[in-house]
Write an enzyme that holds these catalytic residues in place. Structure first.
Site, PDB file in Angstrom:
ATOM      1  N   VAL A 143       0.751  -1.192   0.021  1.00  0.00           N
ATOM      2  CA  VAL A 143      -0.017  -0.054   0.003  1.00  0.00           C
ATOM      3  C   VAL A 143       0.927   1.471  -0.002  1.00  0.00           C
ATOM      4  CG1 VAL A 143      -1.846   1.133   1.185  1.00  0.00           C
ATOM      5  CG2 VAL A 143      -1.785  -1.171   1.351  1.00  0.00           C
ATOM      6  N   CYS A 144       0.528   1.820  -1.049  1.00  0.00           N
ATOM      7  CA  CYS A 144       1.511   3.406  -1.012  1.00  0.00           C
ATOM      8  C   CYS A 144       2.992   3.118  -1.055  1.00  0.00           C
ATOM      9  CB  CYS A 144       0.885   4.336  -0.068  1.00  0.00           C
ATOM     10  SG  CYS A 144       1.372   5.930  -0.508  1.00  0.00           S
ATOM     11  N   GLN A 145       3.625   3.637  -0.254  1.00  0.00           N
ATOM     12  CA  GLN A 145       4.988   3.343   0.196  1.00  0.00           C
ATOM     13  C   GLN A 145       5.216   2.005   0.498  1.00  0.00           C
ATOM     14  OE1 GLN A 145       6.460   4.728   3.927  1.00  0.00           O
ATOM     15  NE2 GLN A 145       8.442   5.463   3.185  1.00  0.00           N
TER      16      GLN A 145
END
Lengths: 265, 346
Positions: B140-142
């Site tokens: 998720v994201c980073q």
């Protein structure tokens, strides 16, 4: 007192005046729903609030004195000729380290104030641009029967939000903002660094542990843990994992035996 | 147009605002998440591996969720109705979540190599040992960047990869966060400030959309009066937005410098423990999910993966919404998550 009782006429008026949209909505109502003299006055009043804020910020930056990379304001001749003298004096005598630290702190503070003002100026300009856009939009709507004017507070709020946000995002997308933000972030860091150096020197004089000492200990600890983690042989890890799994099973079995419903054979 | 203040439309809004505030005061705010879990070991300092049991014994492969370091992961399990984790357990997956915790003082010296090559790798190894199968990673994201790095450097630990709103190209037009990061001296900041304060980082994120996040968001609060469930969701989301860990200084500086400034993930110049991360080395199947109105990870930043990943089994899903909408919107739960679950079940 119940909140309903506290919710009185005066409170509403104060809330309305606390926000730009509240001020503009009241003016629009006073003008009969179409922008007129009251709206002109309201927009001018909001702009003059921005001007006052900006001139206050500029005064802070001017008093800080430094603007350039060398920490000297080219518009202010006195510091320009005085600065080399002060810098040299700070390198003489038994207190030279302390004096240099103090000078460094002053320069860092000046740079921080300038960077702060630079960012604030860009943001205030975007707020002003948002107000200008909203005023034009209201005037255009007043002249065009096809484009209805806001008939409730919520609609005016949406207009203000959309116009202000568009101007803000335009400012944020500029190279000028990216550079100003970088300068502010770095100036903040540099200022904190100078305060730390002052504090560290004081603690060292008193033979108390300072930031350097704590960091040195923490660094050694992390390096030790890292080296242990990476040098543990795979077999040993697997053996430990198996042992943990075995112990978990054992604990689970013991717990099951101690549950009230369990009967020994 | 003479009106008494009590006839003013603003008056109704303010009265409803007060009602909402009174109702909100009665509601608890739980940040634990809606789905029960068990702790399954510590993989790093203060970093715990959580296990969410499958709701059906369908023999599905385990999913290891790799969340970003920036916020807390309970956004993935906000409520029973809006839980990505519950959607996966309902489909029969044992779900693991690596909770990065809150970095403490000495953690300032942890670098990306520690986080990815050590802690994340250990978590993936633990999951495989416990479940008897290599996990699918959901980044998720980073966290998606971390999952990509692990897949590139330790491919044996990753079966397949789902990335949600994950930046890969950090220099795309319209990437406001990246533009602001270019002039920042990350190394000096890490050295001076230590672990980066959550308040400071949050203020940067809020500064990207202050009119929406500070003005409009609360303007709509009175509409939640007498809707306790919606108000509760609002309060949980509000808590999530600002319940952020500090950022471990060294890893933060490395991410800012190597990814945001040098675009190292895309260019292949990012190294972990001396080894370059090559996206072309990722050969596992990849599902890349991006949001079309994402102001934090622009679509082009996420979609760049397609042109650089080595996998021949690469797919994309576009979600018509913003960054958070992918996790919490009704539309995501109705349309997007079933497609992710179906992909994982293939």
């Amino acid at each position: 007192m119940a909140s309903g009782e506290a919710f009185n006429h005066e409170w509403i008026l104060r809330m309305g005046d606390a926000t730009p949209v509240g001020v503009l909505w009241r003016a629009l109502q006073a003008d009969g729903g179409s922008p007129g003299p009251a709206c002109d006055t309201a927009f001018q009043g909001l702009r003059s609030q921005l001007d006052t804020t900006l001139s206050g910020l500029n005064a802070v930056a001017t008093s800080a004195g430094a603007t350039g990379e060398d920490g000297v304001d080219p518009a202010n001749e006195t510091p320009q000729w005085l600065t080399p003298w002060l810098q040299t004096l700070a390198r003489l005598g038994p207190w030279q380290h302390g004096l240099e630290r103090t000078q460094g702190l002053q320069i860092a503070l000046d740079r921080y104030l300038h960077a702060h003002v630079e960012c604030a100026r860009i943001l205030l300009d975007s707020v002003r641009a948002g107000l200008d856009t909203l005023e034009q939009r209201l005037q255009m709507a007043a002249q065009d029967p096809q484009r209805p004017l806001p008939e409730d507070y919520r609609t005016l709020y949406e207009w203000w939000l959309t116009d202000s946000e568009a101007c803000y995002e335009q400012a944020l997308a500029s190279a000028q903002w990216a550079e100003a933000f970088g300068r502010l972030a770095n100036a903040t860091t540099a200022l904190v660094d100078r305060y730390q150096k002052q504090l560290d020197a004081g603690l060292r004089t008193l033979d108390l542990p300072n930031r350097d000492d704590f960091l040195d200990t923490q660094r050694r600890l992390v390096e030790l843990e890292r080296s242990q983690r990476r040098n543990t042989p795979g077999d040993e890890l697997a053996a430990l994992r198996n042992e943990v799994a075995r112990l978990r099973d054992e604990v689970g079995a013991l717990r099951a035996e101690r549950t009230p419903g369990h009967r020994e054979r | 147009m003479a009106q008494s203040p009590f006839d003013h439309p603003l008056h109704d809004w303010q009265r409803r605002l007060i009602e909402t505030l009174e109702q909100a005061a009665e509601l608890p705010v739980d940040t634990r998440g809606a789905t029960p879990f068990t702790h399954h070991g510590e993989v790093g300092p203060g970093m715990h591996l959580r296990r969410y049991a499958p709701q059906a014994a369908t023999g599905q492969r385990p999913v290891l969720i790799v969340y970003s370091l920036v916020n807390r992961p309970f956004i993935l399990d906000l409520t029973e109705r809006r839980s990505l984790i519950a959607a996966l357990t309902r489909a029969g997956h044992p779900v693991y979540l690596l909770d990065w915790g809150y970095p403490k003082g000495a953690d300032r010296f942890l670098d990306l190599g520690d986080y990815i090559d050590d802690f994340l790798a250990t978590a993936a190894e633990e999951v495989a040992a416990r479940e008897g199968a290599t996990a699918d990673l959901l980044g998720v994201c980073q966290g998606g960047v971390f999952a990509l790095c692990l897949a590139a450097l330790q491919p044996q630990r990753v079966h397949r990869l789902v990335n949600l709103v994950t930046p890969v190209d950090f220099h795309t037009p319209g990437d406001q966060l990246s533009r602001m990061a270019q002039g920042v001296d990350f190394d000096q900041a890490a050295q001076t400030l230590g672990n980066v304060s959550a308040e400071w980082l949050n203020s940067v994120f809020v500064a990207l959309k202050p009119y929406r996040l500070l003005a409009q968001r609360y303007m709509e609060l009175p509409e939640l009066a007498d809707h306790p469930e919606a108000l509760h969701d609002f309060l949980r989301l509000e808590r999530w937005m600002y319940d952020s860990p500090d950022q471990a200084a060294t890893a933060f500086a490395e991410f800012g410098r190597e990814c945001y400034q040098r675009n190292g993930l895309l260019n292949g110049t990012l190294t972990l423990n001396g080894r370059p991360v090559r996206l072309s080395a990722i050969e596992q199947p990849v599902l890349n999910v991006y949001a079309e109105q994402d102001h934090l990870v622009p679509p082009a930043a996420a979609r760049a993966l397609g042109a650089h990943v080595g996998s021949t089994d690469y797919g994309e899903l576009a979600f018509p919404g913003g960054h958070l909408g992918v996790f919490i919107s009704r539309r995501a739960h109705a349309e997007l998550l079933p497609r992710i679950v179906a992909w994982l079940a293939e």
